[in-house]
Design a protein around this motif. Structure first.
Motif, mmCIF file in Angstrom:
data_model
loop_
_atom_site.group_PDB
_atom_site.id
_atom_site.type_symbol
_atom_site.label_atom_id
_atom_site.label_comp_id
_atom_site.label_asym_id
_atom_site.label_seq_id
_atom_site.Cartn_x
_atom_site.Cartn_y
_atom_site.Cartn_z
ATOM 1 N N PHE A 94 -27.768 -24.488 45.311
ATOM 2 C CA PHE A 94 -28.812 -25.392 45.801
ATOM 3 C C PHE A 94 -29.663 -25.873 44.631
ATOM 4 O O PHE A 94 -29.584 -25.347 43.534
ATOM 5 N N TYR A 95 -30.493 -26.877 44.863
ATOM 6 C CA TYR A 95 -31.324 -27.414 43.790
ATOM 7 C C TYR A 95 -32.296 -26.356 43.268
ATOM 8 O O TYR A 95 -32.759 -25.485 44.007
ATOM 9 N N MET A 111 -36.691 -29.255 43.590
ATOM 10 C CA MET A 111 -37.241 -29.152 44.946
ATOM 11 C C MET A 111 -38.702 -29.597 44.980
ATOM 12 O O MET A 111 -39.133 -30.256 45.920
ATOM 13 N N HIS A 154 -38.462 -33.312 45.255
ATOM 14 C CA HIS A 154 -37.619 -33.977 46.259
ATOM 15 C C HIS A 154 -37.587 -33.314 47.630
ATOM 16 O O HIS A 154 -37.322 -33.996 48.623
ATOM 17 N N ALA A 155 -37.755 -32.010 47.696
ATOM 18 C CA ALA A 155 -37.469 -31.316 48.955
ATOM 19 C C ALA A 155 -38.350 -31.830 50.089
ATOM 20 O O ALA A 155 -39.540 -32.067 49.912
ATOM 21 N N GLY A 156 -37.719 -32.003 51.232
ATOM 22 C CA GLY A 156 -38.446 -32.381 52.437
ATOM 23 C C GLY A 156 -38.450 -33.858 52.713
ATOM 24 O O GLY A 156 -38.872 -34.287 53.778
ATOM 25 N N VAL A 204 -36.452 -37.774 52.235
ATOM 26 C CA VAL A 204 -35.447 -38.742 51.817
ATOM 27 C C VAL A 204 -36.052 -40.110 52.152
ATOM 28 O O VAL A 204 -36.589 -40.285 53.250
ATOM 29 N N GLN A 225 -41.398 -28.712 54.794
ATOM 30 C CA GLN A 225 -40.011 -28.554 54.357
ATOM 31 C C GLN A 225 -39.940 -28.292 52.848
ATOM 32 O O GLN A 225 -39.079 -27.544 52.384
ATOM 33 N N ALA A 260 -41.032 -24.617 52.407
ATOM 34 C CA ALA A 260 -39.945 -23.755 52.912
ATOM 35 C C ALA A 260 -38.813 -23.713 51.893
ATOM 36 O O ALA A 260 -38.257 -22.646 51.603
ATOM 37 N N ALA A 261 -38.478 -24.867 51.329
ATOM 38 C CA ALA A 261 -37.388 -24.941 50.355
ATOM 39 C C ALA A 261 -37.721 -24.129 49.111
ATOM 40 O O ALA A 261 -36.914 -23.318 48.648
ATOM 41 N N GLY A 320 -37.571 -20.511 49.751
ATOM 42 C CA GLY A 320 -36.318 -19.972 50.288
ATOM 43 C C GLY A 320 -36.470 -19.427 51.695
ATOM 44 O O GLY A 320 -35.790 -18.479 52.083
#
Ligand SMILES: Cc1ncc(COP(=O)(O)O)c(C=O)c1O
Lengths: 431, 265
Positions: free
Chosen positions: A4-5, A10, A13-15, A17, A69, A72-73, A76
């Motif tokens: 994973f990234y 993260m 970018h995470a959460g 798009v 998100q 959370a990312a 983990g």
């Protein structure tokens, strides 16, 4: 390469798009209280938690969801719920897992309001907490009772900077069949990943290093998803039918994310400690640079530790990376990237000299926060911890002459020069 | 709901609703290493939408006890036993990945029990690579991590989600952790050994729907399309941007395709 990234990616970018319609690269701010239903079937589907989506911003919001998100990312976890403040996060976890007649075991080295919530407020609602020194592992084991629902702790204790042997605490809780809940505000996922060490629930004050810029109060509960709530009947809020939603059993329906769904369906619904979309946006902007900021926080903190150790007006310096810190070895093992950017030190001349120092800094700011990009100083005995009894202060490792320093990102030369002139004022004040 | 088959407890989510006499049955079958939790965005939606739902945990998975079943054919026999036990004469089967293979085996052996099939991100054969089986046997956590990574499309890797605050990555990993040790290698071997799917597909007489994913790295789209072409009465939808975990990655689209399919008759 991992599956994973990495956290640096993260954080950016995470959460999120970019949306299909406009392609906005930044996270849009959905400043709205409510969301149009497509039809009455869609409305019912959202109320019944049949499918994902947003109903009302007290419960969830698209901008806040990106923040959730992302956190959370980075931690983990299986899910995250953002909320109004770090205190709201602890309140959510406590009320979702414990009910009248239940018990909590907590380490004593905590942020003042965390202590107050558990020690003075929750007992009015029938939930008692036993406080044990974090180094007293046997005491923690013995304090766990039949009705104990979780062990609460901070990895880097506020304000004494004690570092907890979390692996040992997780083992003790595991043997007792209860989860560990950690307030990870002081370490952030950049320095330490609690879930990798078996912690099951994380609370954050995003107000601090995560946000970083001192512009928004916010909190989060991260659900590790690694605790089997169904293994015993200790957690009826997750394993027995809910009072609404046709008696949904969160553990059966959502498995690892059961706690998060209960927080959403009851905590956010009935208490309403929601985070505003605008604050979520500010916190997201901060998180984007967390890894970079933490590097500088750590390098500046290390330089300040060296500087303070050599200063004639300083009677003592406390930081977990110093060999004379009682938890030095634990810190080395658990926090290889750095043991945080908080430093405690005593000013020669006691209370009066401390006050003069604080009143004369010009680059550092005298205020109640920690973890800002700007350097902060405070005298805890007369401020953050003034509501705490002398006994609890002692247990928390707090002394009258202590200055708490949260090292920021300024030029290290400017910081040292500022401290030099403030120390001269302190010396004059007690001369 | 919980009941017993062959002496072992079985768990099936009813999507939060009691079953009602006369409603059509919808049975959800999870993929390798997964459990009914993969259907959390479908089971409630259809249970509140007029179906009697059973989202099953296969033996040794999540809340179902017993030993993981070693072949797709045995899984189909077990499904038949479940349907008989509950008194389901005929049902629509919804199979994700390995669950799609079980649907094929079921329709082959007990065609009268199968009203329709929805194939979700699957194929007529899933020839699991031997290295993955070996990893699953020797170091299950590594295999779980790789499978979760391969099983998710680009948006899920960016932690985008229809359920606010959820991580598909985290849920994927932890869902597998709730299964018995050994469940994953058993599933992978069962998939690898199932070889006559394409031939069966050609004989299936009930209406079928295939919902496939353009970014599927577990059962690549071209294999799913082979299945779709072999099925005599099939409808095909391709979600170009989704990864293998369509039920979690594109739940609203999947649910809509299913509703449209069910309403066509
Ligand atoms: C360790 C720790 N936890 C929790 C909190 C409470 O956070 P908030 O101010 O966001 O409610 C703080 C804030 O000072 C803190 O330092």
């Amino acid at each position: 390469m991992s599956d994973f990234y990495d956290i640096d990616t993260m954080a950016l970018h995470a959460g999120h798009v970019p949306d299909k319609e406009f392609g906005s690269r930044a996270v849009p701010i959905h400043q709205t209280t409510s969301y149009m239903f497509k039809d009455s079937r869609h409305a019912a589907a959202l109320y019944n938690m049949e499918e994902g989506g947003h109903l009302y911003t007290r419960i969830s919001n698209p901008t806040v969801a990106v923040l959730e998100q992302r956190v959370a990312a980075m931690e983990g976890g299986v899910a995250c719920t953002a909320c109004a403040s770090g205190m709201a996060a602890l309140h959510l976890v406590t009320t979702m897992l414990a009910s009248a007649g239940d018990h909590i075991v907590s380490t004593a080295q905590l942020y003042g309001a965390n202590i107050n919530l558990l020690k003075n407020t929750m007992p009015r609602f029938g939930v008692e907490t036993s406080f044990v020194h974090g180094r007293d592992l046997d005491g923690i084991r013995k304090a766990i009772k039949e009705n104990t629902k979780f062990v609460f702790c901070e990895l880097i204790g506020n304000p004494g900077l004690d570092v907890l042997d979390i692996d040992a605490v997780v083992k003790i809780a595991d043997e007792a069949g209860i989860p560990v809940v950690m307030d990870a505000t002081f370490c952030t996922p950049y320095l330490f990943k609690p879930i990798d060490h078996g912690v099951s629930v994380i609370t954050h004050s995003l107000t601090k290093w995560m946000g970083g810029h001192g512009v928004a109060i916010g909190g989060a509960v991260v659900d590790g998803g690694n605790f089997n709530w169904g293994k015993s009947d200790k957690f009826p809020t997750l394993t027995a039918p809910h009072y609404a939603l046709d008696g949904i059993v969160f553990w059966e329906e959502y498995g690892p994310a059961a706690l998060t769904m209960r927080i959403r369906a009851e905590g956010m619904y009935n208490f309403g400690p929601s985070l505003s979309p605008m604050n979520a946006f500010h916190l997201l902007q901060g998180i984007e640079t967390l890894p970079l900021r933490m590097e500088k926080h750590i390098s500046n903190a290390r330089a300040m530790v060296e500087y303070l150790k050599g200063h004639e007006m300083v009677s003592w310096v406390k930081h977990p990376e110093l060999p004379d810190h009682p938890d030095h070895e634990t810190a080395k093992r658990l926090l290889p990237k750095g043991a945080g950017s908080m430093i405690g030190f005593g000013v020669k001349g006691g209370r009066e000299a401390g006050a003069a120092f604080i009143e004369n800094v010009q680059v550092a700011s005298h205020l109640a926060n920690v973890g800002d990009a700007k350097t902060l100083v405070i005298h805890p005995a007369s401020t953050t911890h003034s509501h705490i009894s002398a006994e609890d202060m002692k247990a928390g490792g707090l002394t009258e002459d202590m200055i708490r320093l949260s090292v920021g990102l300024e030029s290290i030369d400017d910081l040292k020069a500022d401290f030099n002139q403030a120390f001269r004022s302190a010396a004059r004040a007690v001369a | 709901m919980k009941f017993r088959i062959n002496g072992a407890q079985v768990y099936a989510s009813t999507g939060g609703r009691e079953h009602v006499d006369g409603q059509p049955w919808l049975i959800f079958l999870h993929g390798a290493g997964a459990s009914h939790l993969v259907w959390s965005q479908q089971s409630r939606s259809f249970a509140y939408g007029g179906f009697n739902v059973l989202a099953l945990d296969f033996p040794g998975h999540n809340l179902s006890e017993g030993v993981p079943l070693p072949s797709v054919e045995k899984q189909a026999e077990w499904l038949k036993a479940v349907m008989d036990h509950i008194g389901v004469a005929t049902a629509t089967l919804v199979g994700h990945s390995q669950g799609g293979l079980v649907s094929l085996a079921m329709a082959d052996k007990y065609p009268e029990k199968v009203e329709r099939i929805v194939f979700v991100a699957t194929a007529a054969a899933i020839p699991v690579n031997e290295k993955l089986i070996e990893t699953a046997e020797t170091s299950e956590p590594v295999a779980k991590s790789s499978m979760t990574a391969w099983g998710l499309g680009p948006d899920a890797h960016h932690f985008e989600n229809s359920v606010p605050g959820f991580s598909q990555v985290g849920n994927g990993l932890r869902t597998m952790d709730l299964n018995q040790e050994g469940a994953l290698p058993a599933d992978l071997k069962a998939c690898a050994a199932f070889e006559n799917g394409l031939e069966i597909a050609g004989r299936i007489s009930c209406p079928t729907l295939c919902v496939l994913a353009g970014k599927d790295r577990m059962t690549p789209l071209k294999f799913g399309k082979k299945l779709a072409e072999a099925l005599p009465d099939n409808r095909l939808h391709v979600l170009e941007h989704s990864g293998h975990t369509i039920p979690g990655e594109a739940p609203l689209e999947l649910n809509q395709f299913m509703r449209d399919f069910f309403n066509k008759e």
